[in-house]
Design a protein around this motif. Structure first.
Motif, PDB file in Angstrom:
ATOM      1  N   GLY A 123       0.805  -1.226   0.000  1.00 53.90           N
ATOM      2  CA  GLY A 123       0.000   0.000   0.000  1.00 53.90           C
ATOM      3  C   GLY A 123       0.830   1.263   0.000  1.00 53.90           C
ATOM      4  O   GLY A 123       0.631   2.153  -0.824  1.00 53.90           O
TER       5      GLY A 123
ATOM      6  N   ARG B 282      11.994  -8.744   1.464  1.00 54.68           N
ATOM      7  CA  ARG B 282      12.969  -8.373   2.489  1.00 54.68           C
ATOM      8  C   ARG B 282      12.932  -9.374   3.633  1.00 54.68           C
ATOM      9  O   ARG B 282      11.890  -9.966   3.906  1.00 54.68           O
ATOM     10  CB  ARG B 282      12.624  -6.983   3.050  1.00 54.68           C
ATOM     11  N   LYS B 283      14.058  -9.452   4.325  1.00 55.84           N
ATOM     12  CA  LYS B 283      14.099 -10.346   5.484  1.00 55.84           C
ATOM     13  C   LYS B 283      13.069  -9.916   6.524  1.00 55.84           C
ATOM     14  O   LYS B 283      12.570 -10.727   7.285  1.00 55.84           O
ATOM     15  CB  LYS B 283      15.498 -10.348   6.094  1.00 55.84           C
ATOM     16  N   ALA B 284      12.769  -8.614   6.550  1.00 54.67           N
ATOM     17  CA  ALA B 284      11.838  -8.101   7.564  1.00 54.67           C
ATOM     18  C   ALA B 284      10.386  -8.444   7.255  1.00 54.67           C
ATOM     19  O   ALA B 284       9.518  -8.256   8.085  1.00 54.67           O
ATOM     20  CB  ALA B 284      11.989  -6.584   7.698  1.00 54.67           C
ATOM     21  N   PHE B 285      10.111  -8.935   6.054  1.00 54.36           N
ATOM     22  CA  PHE B 285       8.716  -9.211   5.702  1.00 54.36           C
ATOM     23  C   PHE B 285       8.244 -10.527   6.323  1.00 54.36           C
ATOM     24  O   PHE B 285       9.034 -11.388   6.673  1.00 54.36           O
ATOM     25  CB  PHE B 285       8.565  -9.274   4.177  1.00 54.36           C
ATOM     26  N   HIS B 286       6.939 -10.650   6.401  1.00 48.53           N
ATOM     27  CA  HIS B 286       6.360 -11.853   6.995  1.00 48.53           C
ATOM     28  C   HIS B 286       6.162 -12.986   5.995  1.00 48.53           C
ATOM     29  O   HIS B 286       5.728 -14.048   6.368  1.00 48.53           O
ATOM     30  CB  HIS B 286       5.011 -11.513   7.647  1.00 48.53           C
TER      31      HIS B 286
ATOM     32  N   GLY C 244      18.292  -0.946   0.636  1.00 42.45           N
ATOM     33  CA  GLY C 244      17.875  -1.380   1.958  1.00 42.45           C
ATOM     34  C   GLY C 244      19.062  -1.800   2.801  1.00 42.45           C
ATOM     35  O   GLY C 244      18.887  -2.333   3.892  1.00 42.45           O
TER      36      GLY C 244
ATOM     37  N   ASP D  31      21.152  -4.155   2.630  1.00 39.64           N
ATOM     38  CA  ASP D  31      21.532  -5.564   2.657  1.00 39.64           C
ATOM     39  C   ASP D  31      22.373  -5.883   1.416  1.00 39.64           C
ATOM     40  O   ASP D  31      21.879  -5.830   0.292  1.00 39.64           O
ATOM     41  CB  ASP D  31      20.248  -6.403   2.668  1.00 39.64           C
TER      42      ASP D  31
END
Lengths: 494, 494
Positions: free
Chosen positions: A334, A413-417, A449, A451
């Motif tokens: 979004g 991303r690693k931060a995503f679920h 990002g 990384d």
């Protein structure tokens, strides 16, 4: 040295070089870009050093198949090749001479070239007008005078010279050159090297590139003129800090732009930049407002950085002409979708509302919660299922408001679920290339990002898309700007 | 549903939520960001799915040490934890409830929270106002009413909620959170995740972050107010699509900006973006000119993209206040130096001429040919010899025209003629950090060029610099813009 005298010298010099028109022929191009033999004057035989030795090394590394004649008064041997003491002792008359001796020796080398009949010369050496010193100005004036008197065609001084992958004349680069339809004309050696390398990674080949530095004999307009007549060239990219004859450049770039896109990056737009340009290539960058007039009056595509230049070349060489500036966005989340719209608008594109019938069809497959049906479309299934992506594109392409499409190729991303399993890449490429001829479509692969692994993965993905013929950009801003240039180029031509 | 009725609903709803001020206390912050136990309502026990199950998984993965109570009417066990059928059957009253059930069940869950005394709630669920449907609006209005009636403090709905590395409340991310002085307040879950991940790679830690989505109860101003009073917070970054009470937000951001920098990225600046924002978080993005007034009147730092936000945070958290906007550039090649000057000027900085005495000293070490003494300085030795770099910086720092410095950390491209041996990185970091307290200094590590290995290497280098306390940026444009924000923030404050 008093400043006044220095200036007088400068002006005298400028007059001297002004109004010289040197029309290059196909035969000249052959000598410069497809020479059968090259003499390299000033090859250090002691150690590997930037200059004659590094040029020799790079030409051998690149697989140049013509004859190479290294020249050094000491003679001997280097990299398995006989070293000749001077030009006069060569077994042939070389097609091209690369001059790498210190500046003060250059005039005598040119005289020797003229004596033995070498008419095409690249001068790598720096230490001329760009130093701002009278001595440098005088030496450069000497070069111009000798060229005029003896009819020598000279690239330089203070430059990296010609580059042509199809003849393996790739004097920079551990990486092999890639042959293609792009021509590069540039006053900066470092930037030329980077442009050819950058485009090569993205699968856009070079027909001919030239770094011409101070341009004391052959200038940008000479190269623009001859390369525009080269039928292998479809797009021309330029990095300039100055032009010698503004009127002639304007006329030439106007004419060429009607036939082939010319992307122009002008260095020295600010006062500080102009001052640096003077020290770099001895350039008088000229009034910024004169240049702005040129951008308006001609169909030239004006860019402000190397990235913008490469991005625009990607769009121009890979995409069909768009029918308008309305773009359909397939977003990735979004917040991204919101900011993608903002960015497209800021860069001059439109993000039109879809027609009622498109919306009706979209809503059939897009859930109400957690997704957004519309333009942008925020729908995970577009990343997971290439067939669904194809269907969505078909739908959007039938909408008259849509002239182009941009797909965010979200990198997980690693931060995503979500697990990192959304890699429908080969399938997505297939679905998109099938539709590429209809309307321009590009991918955004934002791997920023912090990384390092992600950065690498992003570059690999972008290269895959580009090499398959789909431009891919590292940010929405860069994608939107490239598409805006594409739209405007064609809208001005018609 | 007739449009008029829909709109009436909307307006009624907006009135309902307007003018509600909810002041959060330190105790509230503890409940949200350092809870001793968390109930997760709506955990799928069948398979790994985004929602309750993924939150549970990520909290366990992140090493959250409090108690976790998964809730599902079916009971059973998940990830080694007992599943409770409902809130009422829990052994404790949890500090925080995370609500992940479908939208239509949310009101009854809230009622249950109130019954058992859970006052702090994060609603992940989407499907409310952002759908644009009357049903969604009604459901969201119900949430607001229940919150008001029962005194519930609610983050959301439609968001990723709180994040706090110091309490290992890192419900997104396979990567460990990094604790630090930055606060993040954002309406987008995806962007919050990316910002926390991005800054973490660059060594900038987070004190608290909150993704608050539709903000139907607690809004941006509530979080801004309480986080500005958190003494661990030194810098606040925001991504907003709307605010409920513009006047209150303006006053708060004005006051906070006098004490701590507030970086604001506003999504929905264009009409198309605003339309998307409405579908994303149900936001009424508001008149662009009202926002522009706010940017001018308050000391807020307005940015236009995630990269710009992160870049600006880097500069603000790592650098001292600059005395002016004159920047000294250490360039990498002639063409680069020219375009670097242009870019700095375009972004609002100055590239001043150096004083006569600085120039005199510089010229002692910079050769006439192939290098450029001045500002920018183009001199290879700065890449090869960290001690020389230190000397040059000392020289420039003594020049009153120089307020900041930018060093191009040139990465050797394969196309260049020089061997890849210019890696004086640890030494360069040492020389620069020794001087970091004097004047702001940053590195540019431009690893664009299509080469995936280079992209990775660039990200590694940038992370090294940042983690050593020196901001490093992937392009001159991004570096210049961040330094301009830094300069302007301090110049407006004084």
């Amino acid at each position: 040295m008093p400043v006044k005298k220095k200036l007088a010298e400068k002006i005298k010099f400028r007059k001297d070089i002004r109004n010289r028109i040197m029309t290059l022929s196909r035969a000249d191009l052959e000598k410069f870009f497809n020479p059968g033999h090259i003499a390299i004057i000033g090859v250090s035989v002691k150690d590997y050093r930037f200059g004659g030795a590094s040029f020799l090394f790079k030409l051998l590394e690149g697989g140049y198949e013509g004859k190479l004649y290294p020249i050094n008064p000491r003679g001997g041997e280097i990299m398995g090749l006989k070293v000749y003491p001077d030009l006069s002792s060569l077994p042939d008359v070389p097609d091209l001479a690369m001059v790498c001796v210190p500046a003060r020796f250059v005039p005598s080398v040119l005289e020797e070239c003229a004596r033995i009949g070498v008419g095409h010369i690249h001068i790598l050496t720096s230490g001329f007008r760009e130093t701002g010193l009278v001595q440098g100005h005088e030496l450069e004036a000497q070069i111009t005078r000798i060229s005029k008197d003896k009819g020598l065609k000279i690239i330089g001084p203070n430059c990296m010279g010609p580059y042509c992958p199809s003849s393996r004349l790739t004097a920079w680069g551990a990486i092999p050159g890639l042959s293609g339809s792009l021509a590069v004309i540039s006053q900066s050696g470092g930037l030329t090297q980077r442009i050819t390398e950058y485009t090569r990674y993205l699968g856009v080949g070079i027909e001919k590139a030239v770094s011409f530095g101070n341009g004391s004999v052959l200038d940008s307009t000479d190269f623009l003129d001859v390369l525009s007549r080269d039928e292998n060239v479809q797009c021309i990219a330029m990095y300039l800090e100055s032009v010698k004859d503004g009127r002639r450049f304007l006329n030439t770039v106007s004419e060429v732009s009607k036939k082939k896109p010319v992307v122009l990056w002008k260095g020295g737009e600010s006062d500080a930049g102009a001052a640096t340009a003077a020290s770099h290539t001895g350039a008088m960058s000229g009034e910024q407002k004169v240049w702005e007039g040129l951008y308006r009056q001609t169909g030239v595509i004006h860019v402000g950085s190397m990235n913008e230049l490469v991005d625009t070349v990607l769009a121009l060489t890979l995409l069909p002409a768009p029918s308008g500036k309305g773009v359909f966005l397939i977003g990735g989340g979004g917040g991204n979708s919101v900011s993608y719209s903002d960015t497209c608008i800021r860069e001059g594109l439109e993000v039109p509302a879809l027609s009622d019938s498109t919306m009706k069809a979209l809503k059939k497959s897009v859930p109400t919660a957690g997704s957004i049906a519309g333009n942008p479309l925020d729908m995970w299934l577009t990343f997971l299922d290439a067939n669904y992506l194809g269907e969505v594109l078909d739908l959007a392409y039938r909408d008259p408001a849509v002239s182009m499409a941009m797909v965010d190729r979200l990198i997980v991303r690693k931060a995503f679920h979500v697990p990192d399993g959304i890699d429908s890449n080969p399938e997505a490429i297939k679905r998109v290339t099938e539709r590429q001829h209809e309307k321009p479509i590009v991918f955004i692969v934002d791997s920023d990002g912090g990384d390092p692994d992600l950065a690498q993965k992003g570059a690999v993905l972008r290269a895959q898309y580009c090499q398959a013929g789909i431009p891919a950009f590292p940010s929405i801003r860069r994608a939107a700007r490239a598409l805006f240039h594409l739209y405007r180029y064609y809208s001005r031509r018609t």
